[in-house]
Design a protein around this motif. Structure first.
Motif, short mmCIF file in Angstrom:
data_model
loop_
_atom_site.label_atom_id
_atom_site.label_comp_id
_atom_site.label_asym_id
_atom_site.label_seq_id
_atom_site.Cartn_x
_atom_site.Cartn_y
_atom_site.Cartn_z
N ARG A 206 0.84 -1.20 0.00
CA ARG A 206 0.00 0.00 0.00
C ARG A 206 0.87 1.25 0.00
O ARG A 206 0.59 2.24 -0.69
CB ARG A 206 -0.91 -0.01 1.22
N VAL A 207 1.96 1.21 0.76
CA VAL A 207 2.90 2.34 0.79
C VAL A 207 3.50 2.55 -0.59
O VAL A 207 3.60 3.69 -1.08
CB VAL A 207 4.01 2.09 1.83
N VAL A 208 3.91 1.46 -1.24
CA VAL A 208 4.49 1.55 -2.58
C VAL A 208 3.49 2.17 -3.55
O VAL A 208 3.85 3.02 -4.37
CB VAL A 208 4.92 0.16 -3.07
N SER A 209 2.23 1.76 -3.45
CA SER A 209 1.20 2.30 -4.33
C SER A 209 1.00 3.80 -4.10
O SER A 209 0.83 4.57 -5.05
CB SER A 209 -0.12 1.56 -4.10
N GLN A 210 1.07 4.23 -2.83
CA GLN A 210 0.90 5.65 -2.52
C GLN A 210 2.04 6.48 -3.10
O GLN A 210 1.84 7.59 -3.56
CB GLN A 210 0.83 5.83 -1.01
N ILE A 211 3.24 5.92 -3.08
CA ILE A 211 4.39 6.64 -3.63
C ILE A 211 4.29 6.76 -5.14
O ILE A 211 4.56 7.81 -5.72
CB ILE A 211 5.70 5.92 -3.25
N ALA A 212 3.89 5.66 -5.78
CA ALA A 212 3.96 5.59 -7.24
C ALA A 212 2.75 6.16 -7.96
O ALA A 212 2.76 6.29 -9.19
CB ALA A 212 4.16 4.13 -7.68
N GLY A 215 -4.18 9.89 -7.07
CA GLY A 215 -5.53 9.91 -7.62
C GLY A 215 -5.80 8.74 -8.56
O GLY A 215 -6.57 8.85 -9.50
N GLY A 216 -5.15 7.61 -8.28
CA GLY A 216 -5.37 6.43 -9.10
C GLY A 216 -4.56 6.39 -10.38
O GLY A 216 -4.65 5.43 -11.15
N ARG A 217 -3.75 7.41 -10.63
CA ARG A 217 -2.94 7.48 -11.85
C ARG A 217 -1.47 7.38 -11.51
O ARG A 217 -1.00 8.02 -10.57
CB ARG A 217 -3.23 8.77 -12.62
N ARG A 218 -0.74 6.59 -12.26
CA ARG A 218 0.68 6.38 -12.00
C ARG A 218 1.47 7.65 -12.29
O ARG A 218 1.28 8.30 -13.31
CB ARG A 218 1.20 5.22 -12.84
N LEU A 219 2.37 8.00 -11.36
CA LEU A 219 3.17 9.21 -11.52
C LEU A 219 4.32 8.99 -12.51
O LEU A 219 4.83 7.88 -12.66
CB LEU A 219 3.76 9.61 -10.17
N LYS A 220 4.70 10.05 -13.17
CA LYS A 220 5.87 10.04 -14.04
C LYS A 220 6.91 11.01 -13.50
O LYS A 220 6.56 12.10 -13.05
CB LYS A 220 5.48 10.41 -15.47
N LEU A 221 8.16 10.61 -13.56
CA LEU A 221 9.23 11.48 -13.07
C LEU A 221 9.35 12.72 -13.94
O LEU A 221 9.18 12.66 -15.16
CB LEU A 221 10.55 10.72 -13.05
#
Length: 264
Positions: A206-212, A215-221
């Motif tokens: 769950r922590v990994v999901s919160q980091i990455a 709002g349900g969308r995967r972050l991009k660097l």
């Protein structure tokens, strides 16, 4: 290298089917609370950037920070959780040497012949420096930790269940082979280990999901290079951990942060 303007970005694979481009983020978290205790952002490739490789660095940093805290009675020992990607002999050995317990799912063993013998069907005698195969043949362990059965397999009645190699079965034993064998045996014989793993892993996932994601969308660097992206990761993990602590009653009074009594 996949980009001339971002030369530290790399190809990698989460699995044989799932390919990724970019970087690899690593985090260590306390499973009960979800508080992030360490993080690193590395190139996606390279043994030193693998999950167990970075976990060893986390372990070393933790040991340095806690130097002198653990006494002769063993105070300071911990349980480390991870999936099978972390189940290497090197990481298990580092945890063992540091006095910690590795609650890590062992990597699955693959037989050279489907349904045949695995390395655990061979008996290893480390003091004698020998290995005995299921057919009862014994061979020495070389300095490079190889065990070569060679011609002994030629007329062996069990060879069809052991190897497809015309030159016979060869084993490559890790320096921490005993730890790996014990881990596989304990995982099969001790259901409490599997229960602990199943109980704690979802919290870290769950922590990994919160980091990455957001709002349900995967972050991009947003940046190029590991240095800037690592700085972004540390800010994000610090913010998430602070949010977790505030949710558990962290308050700031007179310039001092403290947990309220009812949540300690």
């Amino acid at each position: 290298m996949i980009s001339t303007v971002d030369p530290e970005s790399r190809h990698t694979r989460k699995s044989p089917e799932a390919r990724r481009d970019g970087y690899r983020a690593h985090v260590a978290a306390e499973p009960e609370t979800g508080i992030i205790t360490d993080e690193a952002l590395t190139k996606a490739t390279g043994t030193e950037n693998s999950d167990p490789g970075v976990a060893e660095k986390f372990l070393a940093a933790d040991a340095e920070a806690r130097l002198g805290e653990a006494g002769a009675d063993g105070v300071g020992a911990r349980e480390g959780y991870g999936d099978s990607a972390y189940g290497t002999g090197d990481l298990r050995g580092a945890m063992h040497d540091a006095g910690h317990d590795a609650v890590i799912k062992p990597k699955p063993l693959h037989a050279a012949v489907e349904g045949g013998f695995t390395v655990d069907d061979f008996t290893v005698d480390e003091p004698a420096g020998t290995v005995t195969c299921p057919a009862g043949n014994t061979r020495p362990i070389t300095k490079a930790r190889h065990v070569i059965f060679g011609a002994l397999c030629r007329d062996c009645p069990l060879s069809a269940r052991c190897t497809t190699s015309k030159s016979g079965r060869t084993l490559d034993l890790h320096e921490r082979d005993a730890l790996l064998r014990r881990a596989r045996a304990d995982w099969a014989a001790k259901p409490e280990l599997r229960e602990k793993h199943q109980q704690n892993r979802p919290n870290v996932e769950r922590v990994v999901s919160q980091i990455a994601s957001r709002g349900g969308r995967r972050l991009k660097l947003r940046y190029r290079g590991t240095e800037k992206d690592h700085a972004w990761l540390t800010r994000r993990t610090a913010g998430l951990s602070l949010r977790t602590l505030v949710g558990r009653g962290l308050v700031r009074t007179a310039g001092i942060w403290a947990l309220t009594p009812q949540t300690t």
